[in-house]
Enzyme design. Sequence first.
Site, mmCIF file in Angstrom:
data_model
loop_
_atom_site.group_PDB
_atom_site.id
_atom_site.type_symbol
_atom_site.label_atom_id
_atom_site.label_comp_id
_atom_site.label_asym_id
_atom_site.label_seq_id
_atom_site.Cartn_x
_atom_site.Cartn_y
_atom_site.Cartn_z
ATOM 1 N N LYS A 118 -6.817 6.638 -4.737
ATOM 2 C CA LYS A 118 -5.995 7.388 -3.788
ATOM 3 C C LYS A 118 -6.020 8.762 -4.212
ATOM 4 C CE LYS A 118 -0.925 7.382 -1.818
ATOM 5 N NZ LYS A 118 -0.030 6.651 -1.796
ATOM 6 N N SER A 178 1.774 5.278 2.212
ATOM 7 C CA SER A 178 0.848 6.256 2.405
ATOM 8 C C SER A 178 -0.640 6.304 1.695
ATOM 9 C CB SER A 178 1.576 7.462 1.450
ATOM 10 O OG SER A 178 1.724 7.245 0.142
ATOM 11 N N SER A 201 4.439 2.319 -0.081
ATOM 12 C CA SER A 201 3.090 2.940 0.234
ATOM 13 C C SER A 201 1.668 2.285 -0.221
ATOM 14 C CB SER A 201 2.955 4.309 -0.415
ATOM 15 O OG SER A 201 3.867 5.115 0.268
#
Lengths: 98, 456
Positions: B71, B146, B170
């Site tokens: 990420k 996210s 997330s």
Amino acid sequence: LRLRILSFAAPRRAPPARVHDRGQDERSSRVAGAMEGAPADELIPAGLALLGIEADEVDLAVIAAVHGFLWPPILELLALDTSEVEPERCPDLSQAPR
Amino acid sequence: VSALDLGLRAQAAAIAAGDVDAAELLEASLARIEQRNPTLNAVVETFPERSGEMLESAPDGPLRGVPIVIKDEWPLPWRAQRFGAAELMAPTAPGESGPYRALRDAGAVIVGVGNMHELGAGSTGNVSVYGPCHNPWDTERCPGGSSSGPAASAAARLVAGAVGADGVGSVRFPAAYCGLTGLKPTFGRSTMEGHHAAPVTTTIVSGPLCADAGDCRLLGSVLFGEELAAGDTTGLRIGIVRDAVSEDVTPEVREACGTAIEALRAETGGEVREVSLPDLELSALATILIVNGEVLGVTTAERLNHLHPELSPIARGTLKYRVLTPAAAVAKAGQVRTLMRRRLAALFDEVDVLAWPTVPAPAPPLTEPLVELPSGTLTADQANVRGAGLANLTGTPAISVPVGLGEERLPIALQLQAAWGRDELLLDAAEALERANGRRWVESRPPLAEAEPTEA
């Protein structure tokens, strides 16, 4: 209280389409419209101004929308009687409470 | 089929056995990113030379030669994280983050950086400085956030495993929307070194996103720096809560999760107990207030008055709104955390896991991330946080497991939560659930990721 509403010059200030989903501004305005007349309309700009934070109409529309979501549960939280909750000193969040 | 279509464990095993050439697998992963990513926007940057260097120097670890997406929340030695945003509100620089070191030391090859919801502040993944990420199951739908890019990458089989982070759901939201298994570890168990919020956060953890629980166990072991050993789930005590998290959900979510809970009970020879957990909605709010408050230390009026012009209107407004949060509400949020930690501790004497839907509805449209629930229309963020915040607030582990496909062929997921340090139990339970449903849902894949009959 001094409130600085920045002029929203679309060509310069509007972010490129890629940074937010389509229709985002329109939806924010829709929600903001629904908030019209709420005390937040006066208190939020005043609060920001007191802290020296500038906000344009788009900022205020977003803030109104977020406020509309968060404020009712915040009031509920503030009304929660936690006097019986014994504080957890230096909680270790990787463990169950001592 | 292409080795890229194998799971993480199978890829690692095939490389170790000499059945698959790691260099060819890396090439195949990069080629597939080039082929599939334009419709997904899941991977925002690749660096073939750096990936090649990682492969050349890869030690003989458990993930030797296996491509991984990480990420945009973690610095790499050659790249600072952008956190999906034009501006981070925190200093950043390239560096060796904990997940990078863990992956490198395990022999993995970081093949790309995954897109993410701007500033980690959304459950949908439709807002990012890189543009929205798309759900491989339906590219007009939200991939979840996210950790949107890592999830979409794994679901589209660009890679077999990805590293995300979970501060308020997330890892679990995108796992649910993309039909993956995603583990939110116990706070502090997985590496967080190098994260810009590491010094202040009490909620964020790194976590794996993979097709199934066995792969999450392998990637999780790497992130934890310890083996997450398999155990026994015989007689599993499953707690369910009659609350909005389980009741205010779409009929298909309710049915699929109910079926899964019963299947898990039957598979483990366990029992389902209805338990009480008051103030869940307040715990979600408390999580948000705590998360928002933790980053306020770097906020000044000067900074807020000079935000990067490419920051989205939503981020600009919410960053400014945070400073108006009543201090009393933040203090109350801390008390709710204490209250919920004590309640959970007592509850986990009665049950081994708590189960409710990860999200109340399948992935909403990218252009209008709203969900229709029995209580009415809510934004996906409002609806999703209700069931996810508790684990971040209290520090407990949680896992999202795919348990069905809805009418529109979009994934449905069940969340399991356990007591502190019982991450292994969650993986065990997820594997039991996979056995119970014949691995039907963990082996389902979106049409664009159907296995290719080619050699890696």
